[in-house]
Design a protein around this motif. Structure first.
Motif, PDB file in Angstrom:
ATOM      1  N   GLN A 211      37.412  33.017  52.685  1.00  0.00           N
ATOM      2  CA  GLN A 211      36.842  32.790  51.354  1.00  0.00           C
ATOM      3  C   GLN A 211      37.897  32.296  50.372  1.00  0.00           C
ATOM      4  N   HIS A 214      38.573  28.644  50.988  1.00  0.00           N
ATOM      5  CA  HIS A 214      37.477  27.809  50.475  1.00  0.00           C
ATOM      6  C   HIS A 214      37.580  27.626  48.959  1.00  0.00           C
ATOM      7  N   LYS A 215      38.056  28.641  48.253  1.00  0.00           N
ATOM      8  CA  LYS A 215      38.180  28.540  46.799  1.00  0.00           C
ATOM      9  C   LYS A 215      39.411  27.760  46.365  1.00  0.00           C
TER      10      LYS A 215
END
Length: 275
Positions: A211, A214-215
């Motif tokens: 995550q 992805h950010k």
């Protein structure tokens, strides 16, 4: 029947014709053309209103086909949707608010089941979850970790997970009721036995890092966990207070740091007899 009956005379003078030459009582071709013409003249909203009851029933049946729909967490919402569908009447077909309430109930159940299935695929990976978390069975664990590596597709920038079975893990670090823990994760925070040393620890670390990647696209080094919103420090001890000859008394200091805010609280006890 009387001798001068009209129907009797028509039947007597009618010529016999084969079935394929007779005029059809119900012309399905014309009726289909009439339906298509009606659809062509109708707006999209009207067509959706006509098929909305069927769509809602289909969505309800699809939910019931899911094995996880029998869990207690969604039974209340499913029963509410069932009662609304069971009491549908013709005047309610034009009431869009009525179907909006049903759609909201179906949507909430679908979201919950999707979250539960997603967590189960990520954390358990296999239908036989008892084998996938047992330290003496390495094959399911290896396959689970490999599946997680392929799913996140961030192997070049994410920490590698060991495919070797976890050894010497205390029995207290296992999630005994995995289904209940997954249901709780969809609603609130869950305390895992053993913390990061839990059998789910490496998998959760991998998911958190995926995550973060992805950010933050384009960065070479990405932390595993997001930056903390705040930090808390608690110091608890026992010491002699207020003099060296006093008895041991409990002391506590609490500090919190969040952004530009800093707070500290100190609670102490003193020995009144031997001060």
């Amino acid at each position: 029947m009387a001798n001068n009956n009209v129907w009797k005379e028509v039947w007597y003078h009618a010529k016999p014709l084969p079935v394929w030459n007779q005029k059809r009582l119900f012309d399905d071709t014309k009726e289909a053309e009439r339906v298509f013409h009606e659809f062509g003249q109708s707006s999209v909203g009207k067509i959706v209103g006509l098929v909305l009851p069927s769509l809602v029933h289909a969505a309800y049946d699809r939910i019931l086909e899911c094995p996880d729909s029998r869990c207690e967490e969604v039974q209340k919402d499913i029963k509410a949707v069932h009662e609304q569908l069971r009491t549908i009447r013709s005047p309610q077909l034009d009431d869009q608010t009525f179907f909006t309430d049903i759609a909201d109930g179906v949507y909430s159940v679908e979201i919950y089941l999707s979250m539960f299935n997603s967590l189960r695929r990520k954390l358990l990976m296999k239908e036989n979850t008892s084998r996938a978390t047992h330290p003496n069975d390495s094959t399911p664990i290896k396959k689970s970790r490999m599946e997680l590596e392929k799913r996140t597709r961030r192997m070049d920038r994410a920490p590698k997970l060991s495919t070797e079975p976890t050894t010497n893990v205390p029995q207290s670090n296992y999630v005994h009721d995995e289904t209940k823990a997954l249901h709780d994760l969809t609603k609130t925070e869950v305390e895992l036995p053993g913390g990061c040393r839990n059998v789910w620890g490496p998998t959760l670390q991998r998911l958190f890092h995926a995550q973060q990647v992805h950010k933050a696209p384009g960065q070479s080094r990405v932390p595993v966990f997001p930056a903390p919103v705040g930090r808390e420090y608690i110091l608890q001890t026992t010491t002699r207070h207020p003099s060296p000859s006093s008895r041991d008394c409990p002391q506590r200091m609490y500090v919190t740091i969040s952004g530009s805010e800093f707070r500290m609280a100190y609670a102490n006890t003193s020995d009144k007899c031997f001060s």
